[in-house]
Design a protein around this motif. Structure first.
Motif, PDB file in Angstrom:
ATOM      1  N   LEU A  47     -17.050 -23.273 -20.653  1.00  0.00           N
ATOM      2  CA  LEU A  47     -17.610 -24.004 -19.513  1.00  0.00           C
ATOM      3  C   LEU A  47     -18.832 -24.827 -19.878  1.00  0.00           C
ATOM      4  O   LEU A  47     -19.333 -25.591 -19.049  1.00  0.00           O
ATOM      5  CB  LEU A  47     -17.994 -23.012 -18.398  1.00  0.00           C
ATOM      6  N   ARG A  48     -19.333 -24.671 -21.112  1.00  0.00           N
ATOM      7  CA  ARG A  48     -20.567 -25.345 -21.523  1.00  0.00           C
ATOM      8  C   ARG A  48     -20.323 -26.804 -21.900  1.00  0.00           C
ATOM      9  O   ARG A  48     -20.824 -27.315 -22.891  1.00  0.00           O
ATOM     10  CB  ARG A  48     -21.194 -24.626 -22.730  1.00  0.00           C
ATOM     11  N   THR A  49     -19.522 -27.480 -21.120  1.00  0.00           N
ATOM     12  CA  THR A  49     -19.289 -28.899 -21.337  1.00  0.00           C
ATOM     13  C   THR A  49     -19.254 -29.577 -19.988  1.00  0.00           C
ATOM     14  O   THR A  49     -18.850 -28.982 -18.990  1.00  0.00           O
ATOM     15  CB  THR A  49     -17.957 -29.144 -22.082  1.00  0.00           C
ATOM     16  N   ASP A  50     -19.684 -30.808 -19.936  1.00  0.00           N
ATOM     17  CA  ASP A  50     -19.697 -31.551 -18.682  1.00  0.00           C
ATOM     18  C   ASP A  50     -18.327 -32.124 -18.346  1.00  0.00           C
ATOM     19  O   ASP A  50     -18.101 -32.586 -17.230  1.00  0.00           O
ATOM     20  CB  ASP A  50     -20.714 -32.697 -18.754  1.00  0.00           C
ATOM     21  N   GLU A  51     -17.417 -32.120 -19.308  1.00  0.00           N
ATOM     22  CA  GLU A  51     -16.109 -32.721 -19.100  1.00  0.00           C
ATOM     23  C   GLU A  51     -15.158 -31.695 -18.489  1.00  0.00           C
ATOM     24  O   GLU A  51     -14.769 -30.721 -19.120  1.00  0.00           O
ATOM     25  CB  GLU A  51     -15.533 -33.238 -20.422  1.00  0.00           C
TER      26      GLU A  51
END
Length: 619
Positions: A47-51
């Motif tokens: 989940l550590r991505t903005d995409e």
């Protein structure tokens, strides 16, 4: 307001999520004494991505990213929170001699890890009190990780809870517990792998820990709004809020720090008026009323914290979130009743009330990540009018399998229905596909084409959901269709024997009554006298007419018991928890029996053991 109209880049929540971070539990994997993993927060690293991937709704992706942040956080000087070590949030308030722990998570191991993280940064302060905000297990189950029954019994630690806490805390886990726990596997996605195609969270939290679940009964109960307690020098001012998110619940205010703890009456999501795992329908009207009272009583609060999620700072912001949540529950209640009185049924009302109005629809705090407007309006309808919609065609319908066989026959057979369903699938009418294929699957459970297409339909529906609970139900249903119900065990908390010890003797016998195989028991008449020296109780259990009836004291009339058992109540708890057996305890002398022991064998032979993994998406 649709999710597309919301500003996904609004930094307010993200800033509040990270505010006050002191330390983290790294790696964030917690194990029990045997080495079994009971909590793994690192599985959410994807989940550590903005995409946001196409398989997850952008709003749910945003919410799950917030919920996956873990660590020890300072709220204000002297008040700290542990987040991301379980579904719930544990709050620690420093007092004169030690620390007061509020809501010690689900599992002993996770609560202990949270306390260790706090002490690593704030020193070896002893726990002086524990507060249970309400009667749900994720707010008391880990208590043995922060204190012991011995410390409580000897007065070193006070346990505070709202009135009627113990009754509701144990009854929910005992009477309907087996069915609720099975449905919870679907609701919380316990059997799904973490990832963009599987479990991503469910709005209220990221998962439920699977450690040791226990209970130490409260020593102090609070029963009135305005009641005050001083715990370790810390002043608490209470507000009773029963029958909101839980039947036994309170909020409280720290006036010296101007911090309001709102239990679970306010969260950063719309909550459930009726939880899909099953429960009594909650009172949305009362819920809204109590939040009005919160605004009136605690308008000086400058920080709001809860039993889930991150804090809200600022007096205006506190009033704003209280108002948004209040108005959401009031709106869904009042508009459901309005349309109900116009003659609409629950499903029809749900199609009318598809979003909250105006600015309320654009508030992040009432998005349907956990509770949904659709489900909640049906719950309000159910609370007032029940399951029957008044249409006589629905008075005496065939059960699902018999319905399915007749529908499929009327529609030209299973293959014809599946062929038409493929056309509807291609046209995007997924709700209809799910409905018609459900008939095929229930009429012919081994129809491979129907099961495959239904699984793909559930997956496509699940990937589109902003609501994490709905997503989990769809994806778990798809998994059941692919691999079978027996494979959907999940990793669940392990109940300790002290849960049984928290039951009254009447509740113990009532829990046996709901397991009695009534049709088989109708052929028997049994009368057993139970004497418990440790609790100074005498009970008589009668089985007759297919009903188990517990009676305090002797049975009325002249009928003598066929069997008299004398044992400590604590011994019965161990037997029911399967830590020992009647034969072993009789042989040891812990149980004395006078009369016909075959009666005992007959009684327990009539008690049904609920199946742990019954089917849901399959008949």
């Amino acid at each position: 307001m649709s999710a597309k109209e919301l500003d996904l880049n609004d930094p307010t929540d993200q800033d509040n999520v990270n505010r006050g971070l002191i330390d983290k539990w790294e790696p964030c994997v917690i194990r029990d004494d045997t080495g079994r993993v009971v909590w793994d927060n690192d599985r959410w690293d994807f989940l550590r991505t903005d995409e946001c991937p196409e398989t997850v709704h952008p709003g749910l992706w945003r919410q799950s990213g917030h919920n996956s942040v873990q660590g020890l956080f300072e709220v204000v000087p002297g008040i700290y929170q542990i987040r991301g070590l379980d579904i719930s949030t544990m709050t620690l308030v420093e007092g004169d001699a030690g620390v007061v722990v509020i809501d010690p998570l689900v599992s002993r191991e996770c609560a202990a890890a949270g306390l260790e993280l706090y002490r690593r940064n704030r020193g070896e302060r002893p726990v002086t009190a524990v507060v249970y905000t309400h009667s749900h297990a994720d707010h008391f189950g880990g208590v043995q990780g922060v204190t012991t029954a011995e410390d409580v019994a000897e007065g070193r630690v006070t346990i505070v809870a709202p009135e009627a806490f113990l009754e509701h805390a144990v009854s929910e886990n005992i009477f309907a517990g087996p069915a609720m726990r099975r449905r919870a596997v679907y609701m919380y996605g316990n059997a799904l792998p973490a990832g963009p195609d599987g479990m991503v969270g469910f709005g209220l939290g990221q998962g439920v820990s699977a450690g040791t679940f226990g209970l130490i009964p409260p020593t102090v109960t609070v029963s009135e709004t305005g009641q005050e307690l001083i715990l370790d020098g810390v002043r608490f001012v209470f507000q009773m809020v029963p029958d909101t998110e839980a039947p036994s619940e309170f909020n409280f205010y720290f006036p010296d720090r101007r911090v309001l703890l709102v239990s679970e009456t306010v969260s950063h999501t719309l909550h459930n008026v009726l939880t899909p795992r099953g429960a009594m329908v909650r009172d949305a009207r009362a819920w809204a009323g109590y939040l009005t009272e919160s605004i009136q009583l605690f308008h000086s609060a400058e920080v709001l914290i809860g039993s889930h999620h991150w804090p809200t700072w600022g007096r205006e912001q506190v009033i704003e979130i209280l108002t948004q949540q209040r108005d959401a529950y009031a709106y869904l209640h009042d508009q459901t009743v309005r349309l109900m009185n116009r003659g609409l049924t629950g499903p029809e009302i749900a199609e009318e009330l598809t979003e909250l109005p105006g600015a309320l629809g654009g508030a992040w705090s009432v998005r349907g990540y956990y509770g949904s407007l659709n489900f909640n309006v049906k719950a309000v309808y159910q609370r007032y009018l029940g399951w029957f919609d008044g249409n006589p065609a629905h008075l005496w319908q065939h059960p699902p399998v018999e319905q399915a066989k007749r529908y499929v026959d009327f529609m030209g057979g299973a293959d014809a229905v599946v062929a038409r369903a493929r056309e509807s699938f291609a046209a995007g009418d997924l709700r209809w596909v799910a409905e018609v294929l459900n008939h095929v699957v229930f009429a012919e459970p081994e129809h491979a084409g129907a099961r495959d297409l239904q699984a793909r339909t559930f997956e496509k529906l699940g990937f589109a959901q902003e609501n994490g609970v709905w997503r989990n139900f769809y994806l778990t249903g798809a998994r059941e269709l692919r691999v079978g119900a027996e494979a959907l065990s999940g990793n669940e908390p392990r109940m300790s024997a002290d849960i049984l010890a928290g039951l009254s003797t009447e509740q113990v016998f009532q829990s046996m009554a709901v397991r009695l195989d009534g049709p088989s028991a109708a052929a028997h008449r049994l009368l057993v006298r139970w004497e418990f020296p440790d609790t100074d109780e005498v009970w008589t259990v009668l089985v007759g007419n297919g009903v188990l009836t517990p009676m305090r004291g002797a049975a009325p009339g002249d009928e003598d018991p066929q069997l008299t058992l004398r044992l400590d109540r604590a011994v019965l708890d161990l037997i029911l928890a399967r830590r020992t057996t009647f034969p072993d305890q009789i042989a040891s002398g812990a149980v004395s029996a006078d009369g016909d022991l075959s009666v005992l064998l007959t009684l327990f032979g009539l008690l049904e053991e609920p199946p742990g993994h019954f089917r849901i998406a399959l008949p």
